[in-house]
Scaffold this motif. Structure first.
Motif, PDB file in Angstrom:
ATOM      1  N   ILE A 245      18.559  -0.628  12.087  1.00 32.17           N
ATOM      2  CA  ILE A 245      17.983   0.150  10.903  1.00 32.17           C
ATOM      3  C   ILE A 245      16.931   0.680  12.069  1.00 32.17           C
ATOM      4  N   PRO A 246      16.782   1.354  12.646  1.00 37.86           N
ATOM      5  CA  PRO A 246      15.658   1.669  13.391  1.00 37.86           C
ATOM      6  C   PRO A 246      15.316   3.352  12.522  1.00 37.86           C
ATOM      7  N   GLY A 247      13.818   3.149  12.188  1.00 40.14           N
ATOM      8  CA  GLY A 247      13.262   4.645  11.190  1.00 40.14           C
ATOM      9  C   GLY A 247      11.492   4.607  11.172  1.00 40.14           C
ATOM     10  N   ARG A 248      11.239   6.067  10.339  1.00 43.87           N
ATOM     11  CA  ARG A 248       9.492   5.667   9.787  1.00 43.87           C
ATOM     12  C   ARG A 248       9.556   5.045   8.620  1.00 43.87           C
ATOM     13  N   THR A 249       8.739   3.935   8.789  1.00 46.33           N
ATOM     14  CA  THR A 249       8.502   3.932   7.428  1.00 46.33           C
ATOM     15  C   THR A 249       6.847   4.128   7.704  1.00 46.33           C
ATOM     16  N   TYR A 250       5.956   3.921   5.838  1.00 54.80           N
ATOM     17  CA  TYR A 250       5.073   4.735   5.660  1.00 54.80           C
ATOM     18  C   TYR A 250       4.189   3.337   4.846  1.00 54.80           C
ATOM     19  N   ARG A 251       2.501   3.578   4.976  1.00 60.52           N
ATOM     20  CA  ARG A 251       2.156   2.696   4.561  1.00 60.52           C
ATOM     21  C   ARG A 251      -0.398   3.664   4.141  1.00 60.52           C
ATOM     22  N   VAL A 252      -0.041   2.679   3.120  1.00 57.15           N
ATOM     23  CA  VAL A 252      -1.387   3.438   3.231  1.00 57.15           C
ATOM     24  C   VAL A 252      -2.197   2.744   4.053  1.00 57.15           C
TER      25      VAL A 252
ATOM     26  N   SER B  87      -4.584   2.670   8.125  1.00 56.32           N
ATOM     27  CA  SER B  87      -4.866   3.251   8.781  1.00 56.32           C
ATOM     28  C   SER B  87      -6.286   3.048  10.169  1.00 56.32           C
ATOM     29  N   ASP B  88      -6.029   1.723  11.441  1.00 57.81           N
ATOM     30  CA  ASP B  88      -7.238   1.142  12.384  1.00 57.81           C
ATOM     31  C   ASP B  88      -6.257   1.597  13.435  1.00 57.81           C
ATOM     32  N   GLN B  89      -6.887   1.153  14.410  1.00 57.03           N
ATOM     33  CA  GLN B  89      -6.248   1.314  15.958  1.00 57.03           C
ATOM     34  C   GLN B  89      -5.402   0.743  16.052  1.00 57.03           C
ATOM     35  N   THR B  90      -4.706  -0.868  15.084  1.00 54.46           N
ATOM     36  CA  THR B  90      -3.287  -1.036  15.373  1.00 54.46           C
ATOM     37  C   THR B  90      -2.478  -0.878  13.986  1.00 54.46           C
ATOM     38  N   HIS B  91      -2.488   0.233  13.077  1.00 54.73           N
ATOM     39  CA  HIS B  91      -2.401   0.575  12.366  1.00 54.73           C
ATOM     40  C   HIS B  91      -2.132   1.767  11.402  1.00 54.73           C
ATOM     41  N   THR B  92      -1.174   2.277  11.394  1.00 52.84           N
ATOM     42  CA  THR B  92      -1.135   4.338  11.010  1.00 52.84           C
ATOM     43  C   THR B  92      -0.375   4.198   9.503  1.00 52.84           C
ATOM     44  N   PRO B  93      -0.778   5.429   9.562  1.00 51.13           N
ATOM     45  CA  PRO B  93      -0.017   5.868   7.995  1.00 51.13           C
ATOM     46  C   PRO B  93       1.341   5.945   7.773  1.00 51.13           C
ATOM     47  N   MET B  94       1.829   5.899   8.682  1.00 49.27           N
ATOM     48  CA  MET B  94       3.754   6.120   9.244  1.00 49.27           C
ATOM     49  C   MET B  94       4.078   5.246  10.760  1.00 49.27           C
TER      50      MET B  94
ATOM     51  N   ASP C 126       1.322  -0.796   0.163  1.00 49.22           N
ATOM     52  CA  ASP C 126       0.133   0.113   0.296  1.00 49.22           C
ATOM     53  C   ASP C 126       0.954   1.136  -0.131  1.00 49.22           C
ATOM     54  N   THR C 127       1.700   1.379  -1.052  1.00 49.09           N
ATOM     55  CA  THR C 127       2.516   2.432  -1.140  1.00 49.09           C
ATOM     56  C   THR C 127       2.177   3.880  -1.634  1.00 49.09           C
ATOM     57  N   PHE C 128       2.762   4.546  -0.655  1.00 49.32           N
ATOM     58  CA  PHE C 128       2.676   5.909  -1.315  1.00 49.32           C
ATOM     59  C   PHE C 128       3.795   6.880  -1.892  1.00 49.32           C
ATOM     60  N   PHE C 129       3.234   6.995  -3.302  1.00 51.77           N
ATOM     61  CA  PHE C 129       3.940   6.990  -4.770  1.00 51.77           C
ATOM     62  C   PHE C 129       3.943   8.583  -5.076  1.00 51.77           C
ATOM     63  N   PHE C 130       4.838   9.313  -5.351  1.00 44.76           N
ATOM     64  CA  PHE C 130       5.055  11.024  -5.355  1.00 44.76           C
ATOM     65  C   PHE C 130       4.595  11.096  -6.773  1.00 44.76           C
ATOM     66  N   PRO C 131       3.847  11.814  -7.355  1.00 43.15           N
ATOM     67  CA  PRO C 131       3.713  12.221  -8.850  1.00 43.15           C
ATOM     68  C   PRO C 131       4.774  11.345 -10.173  1.00 43.15           C
ATOM     69  N   PRO C 132       4.804  11.203 -10.699  1.00 38.72           N
ATOM     70  CA  PRO C 132       5.883  10.225 -12.160  1.00 38.72           C
ATOM     71  C   PRO C 132       6.757  11.567 -12.517  1.00 38.72           C
ATOM     72  N   LYS C 133       8.227  11.386 -12.950  1.00 33.23           N
ATOM     73  CA  LYS C 133       9.254  12.767 -13.619  1.00 33.23           C
ATOM     74  C   LYS C 133       8.919  11.863 -14.687  1.00 33.23           C
ATOM     75  N   PRO C 134       9.417  13.152 -16.020  1.00 39.26           N
ATOM     76  CA  PRO C 134       9.555  13.313 -16.646  1.00 39.26           C
ATOM     77  C   PRO C 134       9.309  11.541 -17.561  1.00 39.26           C
ATOM     78  N   ASP C 135      10.570  10.763 -16.776  1.00 36.91           N
ATOM     79  CA  ASP C 135      10.894   9.748 -17.382  1.00 36.91           C
ATOM     80  C   ASP C 135       9.667   8.199 -17.356  1.00 36.91           C
ATOM     81  N   GLY C 136       9.115   8.665 -16.698  1.00 35.18           N
ATOM     82  CA  GLY C 136       7.867   7.696 -15.680  1.00 35.18           C
ATOM     83  C   GLY C 136       8.457   7.072 -14.571  1.00 35.18           C
ATOM     84  N   SER C 137       9.752   6.887 -13.782  1.00 34.23           N
ATOM     85  CA  SER C 137       9.914   6.650 -12.290  1.00 34.23           C
ATOM     86  C   SER C 137       9.249   7.969 -11.713  1.00 34.23           C
ATOM     87  N   ARG C 138       8.989   6.752 -10.277  1.00 33.37           N
ATOM     88  CA  ARG C 138       8.112   7.621  -9.118  1.00 33.37           C
ATOM     89  C   ARG C 138       8.844   7.811  -8.135  1.00 33.37           C
TER      90      ARG C 138
END
Length: 360
Positions: free
Chosen positions: A196-203, A205-212, A158-170
């Motif tokens: 490796i501790p750190g923040r991660t992101y997925r689409v 959100s509920d009682q046991t899940h958050t977007p970040m 459930d990935t958060f993608f950025f808008p595509p670049k001119p070459d189509g990559s995101r």
């Protein structure tokens, strides 16, 4: 009344009427300044005859001394009055309770505390900390981790993608901290032992899940590491983190594209009384995933899988914080409610150490 007596009366009256030091200084300048009234009289002594000087000299000098004395006395009175007024304004009620210092009033967020606890445990085992960017490329987040474009595992993220670049990559917000494993293997030569501790992101959100949310992963790469080493590391970590003398664990076969074989790990617990206690009981709870690093991942990082092997694991920091400290809802971690932080937060100077105890 003589002119000197009249002048003295006027000056003493002006001195007595001065209400502050600025007004008193103005009177002093008018009387004893370079062109003051008393100073001008002193200048006339040089043009007097000896007989006049004998009578006028003591009179004028006496006037100067009396005016100077009156000025000094009035200055002392004004300063004393100002000090008395200031003390009255700055009065402190010593019966009031003492305010807490910022170091006592502030609180460390449970996620920050748990990251410090995890770091202390793995640092004691000889692990270093690795970090990487939150914004990643598709190549680092998926492809080099043995997840090609057509792989169904991409749909699970459930990935958060950025808008595509001119070459189509995101670009994208990383869905796990595993891209840092790739960056570490590309930048360092084995042996490698990092967490490796750190923040991660997925689409999600509920009682046991958050977007970040927060993850910590571990990676070991050398020529002789095996599942026995992985099992020992995870057991020692769970015992130290949950602060129990023994912990039961079971490893179940699973699937992750970047490890082979892959396993999910359950930890023994007791769910009686509405609380979860580890190190005893007849219940089991899934806590993390792990496995041996897939040979394709090693190849993608420029390592020969015939020479090097290793293992990796990953777990959710927010989730184990909830389990250890009894927090019922993950969403409260990110709502910035000061009351929640006061209840679940930690004192700023309570640094977790293995010798002194992880949790206060």
């Amino acid at each position: 009344m003589s002119d000197l007596a009249r002048l003295e009366a006027d000056l003493l009256a002006a001195i007595g009427a001065a209400q502050d030091e600025a007004a008193l200084e103005a009177v002093r300048v008018a009387a004893l300044g370079k062109k003051g009234s008393v100073s001008e009289l002193l200048k006339t002594l040089g043009s007097m005859s000896p007989e006049e000087r004998r009578t006028q000299g003591p009179a004028i000098n006496g006037l100067k001394d009396r005016v100077s004395g009156a000025l000094g006395a009035r200055r002392d009175h004004l300063r004393h009055a100002a000090l008395t007024q200031q003390l009255a304004a700055d009065i402190v009620d010593v019966t009031l309770p003492v305010r807490e210092a910022p170091s006592e009033r502030g609180r460390i967020h449970p996620v920050s505390q748990v990251i410090d606890e995890i770091t202390a445990i793995f640092a004691d085992m000889g692990f270093a900390i690795a970090e990487g960017p939150d914004i990643e490329t598709d190549d680092y987040n998926f492809t080099k981790l043995n997840i090609p474009e057509s792989h169904p595992a991409r749909d699970m993220h459930d990935t958060f993608f950025f808008p595509p670049k001119p070459d189509g990559s995101r670009l994208l917000l990383r869905t796990h901290t595993s891209p840092v494993q790739i960056r570490t293997m590309q930048a360092e030569k084995p042996p490698i032992r990092v967490i490796i501790p750190g923040r991660t992101y997925r689409v999600d959100s509920d009682q046991t899940h958050t977007p970040m949310f927060h993850q910590v992963e571990g990676l070991v790469i050398d020529k002789s590491s095996h599942l026995g080493h992985l099992k020992w590391i995870l057991e020692e970590f769970c015992k130290a983190f949950f602060e129990v003398p023994q912990v039961g664990m079971r490893f179940r076969p699973s699937f992750f594209p970047f490890t082979e074989p892959s396993m999910e790990v359950d930890i023994q617990c007791d769910r009686k009384g509405g609380e979860v206690r580890f190190g005893k009981g007849a219940d089991w709870m899934e806590i993390l995933g792990c496995g041996m690093v897939h040979p394709n991942v090693l190849r993608n990082c420029g390592l020969d899988p015939n020479e090097y092997q290793g293992f990796a694991w990953g777990l959710g920091i927010d989730r184990i914080a909830m389990l250890k400290y009894g927090m019922p809802d993950l969403r409260a971690f990110f709502e910035a409610d000061v009351r929640w932080l006061q209840h679940y937060g930690f004192r700023p100077l309570d640094f977790p150490t293995l010798a002194g105890g992880l949790s206060p």
